[in-house]
Design an enzyme around this catalytic site. Sequence first.
Site, PDB file in Angstrom:
ATOM      1  N   HIS A 131      12.947  -1.229  -9.158  1.00  0.00           N
ATOM      2  CA  HIS A 131      13.183  -2.676  -9.181  1.00  0.00           C
ATOM      3  C   HIS A 131      14.283  -3.065  -8.197  1.00  0.00           C
ATOM      4  CE1 HIS A 131      10.917  -2.353 -12.944  1.00  0.00           C
ATOM      5  NE2 HIS A 131      11.774  -1.404 -13.276  1.00  0.00           N
TER       6      HIS A 131
ATOM      7  N   SER B 242      20.311 -10.258  18.597  1.00  0.00           N
ATOM      8  CA  SER B 242      20.286 -11.697  18.367  1.00  0.00           C
ATOM      9  C   SER B 242      20.850 -12.409  19.587  1.00  0.00           C
ATOM     10  CB  SER B 242      21.113 -12.057  17.122  1.00  0.00           C
ATOM     11  OG  SER B 242      21.335 -13.454  17.042  1.00  0.00           O
TER      12      SER B 242
END
Length: 482
Positions: free
Chosen positions: A157, A287
């Site tokens: 999870h 970026s």
Amino acid sequence: MSQDSTDYNTYRTPLSSRYASKEMKINFSDQKKFSTWRKLWLYLAQAEKELGIDITNEQLEEMRKNLTNIDYKQAAMEEKKFKHDVMAHVHTFGAVCPKAAPIIHLGATSCYVGDNTDLIVLRDGLEILKPKLATCIALLRNFAMEHKDLPCLSYTHLQAAQVSTVGKRACIWAQDLLMDLKNMERVSSELRFRGVKGTTGTQASFLALFDGDAAKVKELDRKVTELAGFKSHFIICGQTYSRKVDAEVLSVFASFGATVHKICTDIRLLSSFKELEEPFEADQIGSSAMPYKRNPMRCERICSLARLLISLIMNPLQTASVQWMERTLDDSANRRVVLPEAYLGADAILMTLQTIFEGLVVYPKVIAKRLGDELPFMASEAILMAMVKEGGNRQECHEKLRSLAIQSASIMKHEGLPCDLIDRIKKDDYFKPILSKLDSCVNPTTFIGMSSSQVETFIKSEVDEVLDKYKDNLVKSVKLEI
């Protein structure tokens, strides 16, 4: 027009212009397609001659010399005139083979060249992909062996669960890829040639050609199948080979897409944790606005293309479902798009995946730090059992540990401090009987279970046996252009 002859006013599929390999683009090229048509016409004529049809060696030699001599401008004009691509190429081939022109396509239907060529291209494409996938598995195999003993947090999870090893996690990835390779091998081995079946699969035209001699019709089918490099052909077909074949192949690709999407998502998450990174080149920019960024662009590309592979399976399934009776033509345009895109997509993914596995970077200290923040909580049961062995009361010890764990978790969450559960235990007089054993209780290697041996067993018993078939055919290091 630029110097590289690229027409920037014309759309090109990004899979061809940016991502896929030269060999896969050649496999789906017009030259491969139409030269294969000519080979199939040659195979047919050659087999017909051997079975008694009046075809001369001179005609065969003329065809043989012009297999790749294709006048595409003439073919385009012929298709514009006849509105039929196969007949356009029959006439174009006949123009350079005037002696053979009368016997080109003798007894055949369009699907003789169209479908049989598609099957050849599908087969050859799989032969390109299988060694590339085997190479990725081989790289991951070595990575798993190298890091089989390196403890790390495992997650369920996306929450810290127990301790595993970096190598064990890599084997989870490798096992899925191994299933994909076996699926590719299976679907490749099961591919059958359409063969020489006539207009709707009845072979009536060939039965007439051989004056009702069914044995010769069967032998013609066998001979052409053998010349085309297939071990078997369909006994039953309509005008086309069953479109379920396309669905079978693309289902393997869709499953492969799911595998690589999961792998690359795992790497992207681990990259966010700073435990693991895909390779990042010296001049690479992450970026345009944030100079420090090291985005996992290779994994992101694979996830993006994997979604394409997963989604494409719907097309052949729908196509197979609407093939009325012996065939409808609404399969044609769809297949021209879907089949090449699936193969080029899988090819692009494998090239990118190879570069990732060649340069995966592991950060053991970060892994150890993240493990150190969670391991004391996981070790609480071992601490409890050690206390019980020293005469402690299990329920009382459990409550002590629970209280200290809540305090430690609180400062981690509210103050951003590292886990101090072990320090709290050391300071509590209740745990004096086991102070000398505390370090062994939180030694990560005692929590990895069978991870290391599982890696070794899996590699030796499952991976190496399969990879042995590809040992002389593994792909050398690749460099992505973009």
